[in-house]
Design a protein around this motif. Structure first.
Motif, PDB file in Angstrom:
ATOM      1  N   GLU A   1     -53.553-113.328  16.524  1.00  0.00           N
ATOM      2  CA  GLU A   1     -53.383-114.957  16.556  1.00  0.00           C
ATOM      3  C   GLU A   1     -54.003-115.473  17.747  1.00  0.00           C
ATOM      4  O   GLU A   1     -53.760-114.889  18.873  1.00  0.00           O
ATOM      5  CB  GLU A   1     -51.957-115.051  16.264  1.00  0.00           C
ATOM      6  CG  GLU A   1     -51.569-116.532  16.154  1.00  0.00           C
ATOM      7  CD  GLU A   1     -50.120-116.677  16.329  1.00  0.00           C
ATOM      8  OE1 GLU A   1     -49.619-117.815  15.979  1.00  0.00           O
ATOM      9  OE2 GLU A   1     -49.573-115.947  16.764  1.00  0.00           O
TER      10      GLU A   1
ATOM     11  N   THR B   1     -53.581-119.145  19.678  1.00  0.00           N
ATOM     12  CA  THR B   1     -52.965-120.408  19.697  1.00  0.00           C
ATOM     13  C   THR B   1     -53.613-121.549  20.567  1.00  0.00           C
ATOM     14  O   THR B   1     -54.397-120.934  21.646  1.00  0.00           O
ATOM     15  CB  THR B   1     -51.455-120.455  20.301  1.00  0.00           C
ATOM     16  OG1 THR B   1     -51.520-120.045  21.490  1.00  0.00           O
ATOM     17  CG2 THR B   1     -50.654-119.681  19.416  1.00  0.00           C
TER      18      THR B   1
ATOM     19  N   ALA C   1     -55.197-115.328  12.489  1.00  0.00           N
ATOM     20  CA  ALA C   1     -54.367-116.615  12.601  1.00  0.00           C
ATOM     21  C   ALA C   1     -54.886-117.604  13.556  1.00  0.00           C
ATOM     22  O   ALA C   1     -54.749-117.166  14.675  1.00  0.00           O
ATOM     23  CB  ALA C   1     -53.039-116.335  12.348  1.00  0.00           C
TER      24      ALA C   1
ATOM     25  N   THR D   1     -53.726-121.005  15.341  1.00  0.00           N
ATOM     26  CA  THR D   1     -52.331-121.916  15.126  1.00  0.00           C
ATOM     27  C   THR D   1     -52.396-122.948  16.116  1.00  0.00           C
ATOM     28  O   THR D   1     -52.824-122.793  17.542  1.00  0.00           O
ATOM     29  CB  THR D   1     -51.025-121.210  15.693  1.00  0.00           C
ATOM     30  OG1 THR D   1     -50.833-120.112  14.761  1.00  0.00           O
ATOM     31  CG2 THR D   1     -49.863-122.176  15.526  1.00  0.00           C
TER      32      THR D   1
ATOM     33  N   ASP E   1     -51.245-125.714  18.569  1.00  0.00           N
ATOM     34  CA  ASP E   1     -49.874-125.669  19.268  1.00  0.00           C
ATOM     35  C   ASP E   1     -49.180-127.177  18.924  1.00  0.00           C
ATOM     36  O   ASP E   1     -49.698-128.165  18.704  1.00  0.00           O
ATOM     37  CB  ASP E   1     -50.229-126.040  20.698  1.00  0.00           C
ATOM     38  CG  ASP E   1     -49.122-126.034  21.842  1.00  0.00           C
ATOM     39  OD1 ASP E   1     -48.193-125.341  21.528  1.00  0.00           O
ATOM     40  OD2 ASP E   1     -49.193-127.024  22.418  1.00  0.00           O
ATOM     41  N   ARG E   2     -47.909-126.790  18.508  1.00  0.00           N
ATOM     42  CA  ARG E   2     -47.016-127.853  18.074  1.00  0.00           C
ATOM     43  C   ARG E   2     -46.846-129.039  19.183  1.00  0.00           C
ATOM     44  O   ARG E   2     -46.753-130.065  18.771  1.00  0.00           O
ATOM     45  CB  ARG E   2     -45.580-127.335  17.948  1.00  0.00           C
ATOM     46  CG  ARG E   2     -44.891-126.710  19.008  1.00  0.00           C
ATOM     47  CD  ARG E   2     -43.346-126.728  18.714  1.00  0.00           C
ATOM     48  NE  ARG E   2     -42.653-127.846  18.959  1.00  0.00           N
ATOM     49  CZ  ARG E   2     -41.341-127.877  18.878  1.00  0.00           C
ATOM     50  NH1 ARG E   2     -40.500-126.664  18.725  1.00  0.00           N
ATOM     51  NH2 ARG E   2     -40.647-128.840  19.197  1.00  0.00           N
TER      52      ARG E   2
ATOM     53  N   ALA F   1     -45.411-120.479   6.772  1.00  0.00           N
ATOM     54  CA  ALA F   1     -46.473-121.504   6.987  1.00  0.00           C
ATOM     55  C   ALA F   1     -46.378-122.558   5.639  1.00  0.00           C
ATOM     56  O   ALA F   1     -46.437-123.854   5.855  1.00  0.00           O
ATOM     57  CB  ALA F   1     -47.810-121.129   6.909  1.00  0.00           C
TER      58      ALA F   1
ATOM     59  N   ARG G   1     -53.600-124.917  10.120  1.00  0.00           N
ATOM     60  CA  ARG G   1     -53.364-124.221  11.228  1.00  0.00           C
ATOM     61  C   ARG G   1     -52.542-124.767  12.128  1.00  0.00           C
ATOM     62  O   ARG G   1     -51.665-124.054  12.759  1.00  0.00           O
ATOM     63  CB  ARG G   1     -54.942-124.477  12.201  1.00  0.00           C
ATOM     64  CG  ARG G   1     -56.070-124.018  11.740  1.00  0.00           C
ATOM     65  CD  ARG G   1     -57.396-124.300  12.555  1.00  0.00           C
ATOM     66  NE  ARG G   1     -57.716-125.717  12.537  1.00  0.00           N
ATOM     67  CZ  ARG G   1     -58.607-126.220  11.511  1.00  0.00           C
ATOM     68  NH1 ARG G   1     -58.950-125.292  10.762  1.00  0.00           N
ATOM     69  NH2 ARG G   1     -58.790-127.554  11.703  1.00  0.00           N
TER      70      ARG G   1
ATOM     71  N   ASN H   1     -49.261-122.707  10.453  1.00  0.00           N
ATOM     72  CA  ASN H   1     -49.145-121.442  10.785  1.00  0.00           C
ATOM     73  C   ASN H   1     -48.010-121.144  11.955  1.00  0.00           C
ATOM     74  O   ASN H   1     -47.464-120.188  11.958  1.00  0.00           O
ATOM     75  CB  ASN H   1     -50.396-121.087  11.447  1.00  0.00           C
ATOM     76  CG  ASN H   1     -51.337-120.826  10.350  1.00  0.00           C
ATOM     77  OD1 ASN H   1     -51.105-120.309   9.199  1.00  0.00           O
ATOM     78  ND2 ASN H   1     -52.570-120.625  10.659  1.00  0.00           N
ATOM     79  N   TYR H   2     -47.396-122.370  12.529  1.00  0.00           N
ATOM     80  CA  TYR H   2     -46.415-122.301  13.629  1.00  0.00           C
ATOM     81  C   TYR H   2     -45.284-122.002  13.109  1.00  0.00           C
ATOM     82  O   TYR H   2     -44.539-121.225  13.601  1.00  0.00           O
ATOM     83  CB  TYR H   2     -46.541-123.573  14.302  1.00  0.00           C
ATOM     84  CG  TYR H   2     -45.068-123.594  15.132  1.00  0.00           C
ATOM     85  CD1 TYR H   2     -45.160-123.038  16.409  1.00  0.00           C
ATOM     86  CD2 TYR H   2     -43.944-124.257  14.727  1.00  0.00           C
ATOM     87  CE1 TYR H   2     -44.006-123.223  17.260  1.00  0.00           C
ATOM     88  CE2 TYR H   2     -42.790-124.457  15.409  1.00  0.00           C
ATOM     89  CZ  TYR H   2     -42.927-123.980  16.730  1.00  0.00           C
ATOM     90  OH  TYR H   2     -41.704-123.973  17.452  1.00  0.00           O
TER      91      TYR H   2
ATOM     92  N   ASN I   1     -44.630-118.093  12.817  1.00  0.00           N
ATOM     93  CA  ASN I   1     -44.487-117.217  14.127  1.00  0.00           C
ATOM     94  C   ASN I   1     -43.774-117.849  15.218  1.00  0.00           C
ATOM     95  O   ASN I   1     -43.620-117.072  16.200  1.00  0.00           O
ATOM     96  CB  ASN I   1     -45.939-116.767  14.336  1.00  0.00           C
ATOM     97  CG  ASN I   1     -46.894-117.745  14.395  1.00  0.00           C
ATOM     98  OD1 ASN I   1     -46.744-118.842  15.032  1.00  0.00           O
ATOM     99  ND2 ASN I   1     -48.169-117.623  13.490  1.00  0.00           N
TER     100      ASN I   1
ATOM    101  N   SER J   1     -46.634-121.070  20.711  1.00  0.00           N
ATOM    102  CA  SER J   1     -46.982-122.135  21.305  1.00  0.00           C
ATOM    103  C   SER J   1     -47.849-122.080  22.303  1.00  0.00           C
ATOM    104  O   SER J   1     -47.960-120.733  23.105  1.00  0.00           O
ATOM    105  CB  SER J   1     -45.992-122.949  21.273  1.00  0.00           C
ATOM    106  OG  SER J   1     -45.310-122.732  22.474  1.00  0.00           O
TER     107      SER J   1
END
Length: 233
Positions: free
Chosen positions: A38, A40, A60, A62, A64-65, A148, A183, A186-187, A190, A193
């Motif tokens: 993964e 991020t 993957a 992801t 970042d939130r 997801a 994308r 995907n957070y 898992n 971040s």
């Protein structure tokens, strides 16, 4: 800065796609990044594209939130200004200097809570904007979602509600969210971040501050890796 969430792997001279892609391909070929599952990253397209080209569809990616929320905060500020332009001069004066709209409730000072609540009641359109902010934040905080797909459905439901406000600034954010939905969602599978990356970046900036700037990139890179990773010549 490239990190593996434990230490710095490398510091690149710029953030251009070609630079990031060349490093990731070389690191994969050397074995350093041969088992990546993964990546991020923030919302910078060059990082996303370089990761996909280097590692393929099996890894993957992801977004970042916290960068998603930062993007929304910018949209919220623009939307608030959009709403305020239609208010009377007196109302604009009432709102002048209020900086609580992008503050998490738990971080509000006790003396600010009541006046902020009154403003939200006095200006319901702005109050609704605040409610949507908290709604988006609650989605990312909801630990009952573990896939997801669950995250995607919640985010799409949130967009349906926020679009009812009819604000162009938020529509722009919704388009960004839609374009990166896979994308971003995907957070939820898992919960990884870029929080650690931001910590490393703060340390990197501290080196620059203490040195009053550094003009030699190679020396700067070695300083960073000596402090936060494994220094290489």
């Amino acid at each position: 800065m490239i990190i593996d969430h434990d230490h710095g792997l490398n510091v690149l001279e710029n953030r251009e796609k070609a630079t990031v892609l060349a490093y990731r391909k070389a690191a994969k070929a050397s074995g350093l990044l041969a088992t990546v599952e993964e990546v991020t990253t923030d919302m910078w397209d060059a990082y996303v594209e370089a990761s996909r080209e280097a590692f393929g569809e099996g890894v993957a990616i992801t977004i970042d939130r916290f960068h998603v929320m930062k993007n929304f905060q910018d949209g919220l500020t623009a939307a608030r200004r959009e709403l305020q332009r239609g208010l009377s001069a007196e109302a604009k004066t009432r709102l002048k200097g209020s900086r609580w709209w992008v503050t998490n409730p738990e971080n509000l000072r006790e003396e600010d809570r009541e006046p902020f609540a009154r403003l939200r009641q006095e200006f319901p359109a702005l109050g609704a904007l605040w409610d949507q902010r908290e709604g988006l934040r609650a989605i990312f905080e909801d630990r009952t979602m573990v896939t997801a797909e669950q995250g995607r459905k919640r985010l799409e439901g949130w967009m349906s509600e926020v679009r009812k406000l009819g604000l162009s600034a938020l529509e722009k954010f919704c388009k960004t969210l839609t374009n990166g939905m896979g994308r971003i969602a995907n957070y939820f599978g898992n919960r990884n971040s870029n929080g650690r990356t931001e910590g490393f970046n703060h340390g990197r900036r501290a080196i620059l501050w203490r040195a009053w700037g550094m003009v030699n990139f190679k020396k700067f890179r070695l300083c960073v890796l000596d402090r936060f990773g494994r220094a290489k010549a």
